[in-house]
Write an enzyme that holds these catalytic residues in place. Structure first.
Site, mmCIF file in Angstrom:
data_model
loop_
_atom_site.group_PDB
_atom_site.id
_atom_site.type_symbol
_atom_site.label_atom_id
_atom_site.label_comp_id
_atom_site.label_asym_id
_atom_site.label_seq_id
_atom_site.Cartn_x
_atom_site.Cartn_y
_atom_site.Cartn_z
ATOM 1 N N GLN A 189 42.166 45.046 35.399
ATOM 2 C CA GLN A 189 42.883 45.324 36.645
ATOM 3 C C GLN A 189 43.602 46.667 36.572
ATOM 4 O O GLN A 189 44.272 46.978 35.588
ATOM 5 C CB GLN A 189 43.889 44.187 36.916
ATOM 6 C CG GLN A 189 44.613 44.289 38.232
ATOM 7 C CD GLN A 189 43.701 44.157 39.459
ATOM 8 O OE1 GLN A 189 42.671 43.489 39.411
ATOM 9 N NE2 GLN A 189 44.070 44.803 40.539
ATOM 10 N N LYS A 227 41.957 36.502 42.161
ATOM 11 C CA LYS A 227 40.626 36.589 41.565
ATOM 12 C C LYS A 227 40.330 35.322 40.753
ATOM 13 O O LYS A 227 39.226 34.782 40.801
ATOM 14 C CB LYS A 227 40.522 37.857 40.693
ATOM 15 C CG LYS A 227 40.514 39.122 41.546
ATOM 16 C CD LYS A 227 40.599 40.425 40.769
ATOM 17 C CE LYS A 227 40.658 41.579 41.786
ATOM 18 N NZ LYS A 227 40.706 42.913 41.189
ATOM 19 N N ASP A 287 33.032 45.401 38.527
ATOM 20 C CA ASP A 287 33.759 46.261 39.473
ATOM 21 C C ASP A 287 32.871 47.403 39.981
ATOM 22 O O ASP A 287 33.214 48.054 40.973
ATOM 23 C CB ASP A 287 34.967 46.893 38.772
ATOM 24 C CG ASP A 287 36.284 46.200 39.093
ATOM 25 O OD1 ASP A 287 36.427 45.711 40.228
ATOM 26 O OD2 ASP A 287 37.155 46.168 38.213
#
Ligand code: GUN
Length: 296
Positions: A97, A53, A120
């Site tokens: 995460q 990422k 997200d």
């Protein structure tokens, strides 16, 4: 193999290039897109994903802010960190995460992230907006699957799609997304899962099968209609004594048998994987452009 291989890499590169152009435009207006990447603990897969990422952000010109904490950070310190990032005007997106260490409540963490910075698309407000067909942040893997299908020229209008797996990260938002009455979507969707009775009865009728159930070889060639489009979202590590490492990555689809029946199929790795990261950058650029704040 008779199926056409749907590789995610070139589509991910195109998304990243588009995002980089948007980011460059934002910078000329004095906005420097910034995404906070929060990792807790030392889960090996999470370390790899967060690194990917970070690299994708760099490729798109997005500043990534790396925050790495020990597994015993504690609920209070983690939530305080998120409050601080929510309030920081120079931070446009926040990604925590998953999975988090067991003593931390993932739902509480997701609820704490500002919906306007929730790149997200996991916050209940964004999940609810998607379920209602309203604009908001769409989770990255479902978005990547839709962009991959669009790139491959697959028109889903009225088609029968079976999504296998009902996770909040992939299956459920994907089913919501595919059934929206929008150009290229508008599919007839069945959300199946590990307890679905006689799964092949449904998959054999499906124009598109999307496997996101987290179980290797759940979908085999004999479960498919000839010419079906098969999207494999699974990433499973299985033992393989023929490999030096003793293991290898496989998806949720038995590639060897499925690729003989399908019309198009994604490989694992190299299929959906690169798209998730590219869509995260796409969402981060949208957050920096203030798209969410203009929604309501
Ligand atoms: N863990 C596995 N997939 C994801 C994802 O898309 N986002 C986050 N935050 N964690 C994950």
């Amino acid at each position: 193999m008779t199926a056409t291989l749907l590789q995610g890499g070139p589509v991910a590169e195109a998304i990243l290039a588009e995002t980089a152009a948007r980011v460059a435009g934002l910078k000329t207006r004095g906005i420097e897109p910034a995404l906070a990447l929060v990792r807790v603990g030392e889960d090996p897969a999470s370390i790899v994903y967060v690194r990917k990422k970070r690299e994708a952000c760099a490729a798109a010109g997005i500043r990534s802010i790396d925050l790495e904490f020990p597994a015993d950070i504690g609920r209070g310190r983690l939530l305080e960190t998120i409050y601080r990032l929510n309030a920081d005007q120079a931070v446009h997106g926040i990604l925590v995460q998953f999975p988090l260490p067991k003593d931390l409540d993932q739902d509480e963490v997701v609820n704490t992230i500002s919906p306007a910075k929730d790149v997200d698309g996991f916050h209940p407000l964004n999940a609810g907006r998607l379920a209602l067909g309203l604009p908001g942040f769409v989770p990255c893997t479902p978005l990547g699957v839709v962009l991959l299908l669009r790139h491959a020229g697959v028109n889903l209008d009225g088609k029968f799609v079976v999504v296998i797996g009902r996770s909040n990260i992939v299956g459920r938002p994907l089913a919501n997304l595919l059934s929206l009455k929008r150009l290229g979507l508008n599919a007839t969707v069945l959300l199946a899962h590990a307890s679905t009775v006689d799964l092949p009865r449904f998959t054999r009728e499906a124009d598109v099968v999307i496997a996101a159930v987290g179980r290797p070889r759940t979908v085999t060639g004999e479960m498919l209609k000839p010419g079906a489009v098969v999207i494999d979202v699974g990433i499973n590590r299985i033992d393989d004594p023929t490999r030096k490492s003793g293991s290898r990555l496989v998806g949720d689809v038995d590639f060897d048998s499925a690729s003989k029946v399908a019309g198009m199929i994604t490989p694992v790795p190299g299929g959906v994987g690169p798209l998730t990261v590219a869509c995260l950058c796409r969402n981060a650029a949208a957050a920096a452009a203030g798209e969410w704040s203009r929604l309501s």
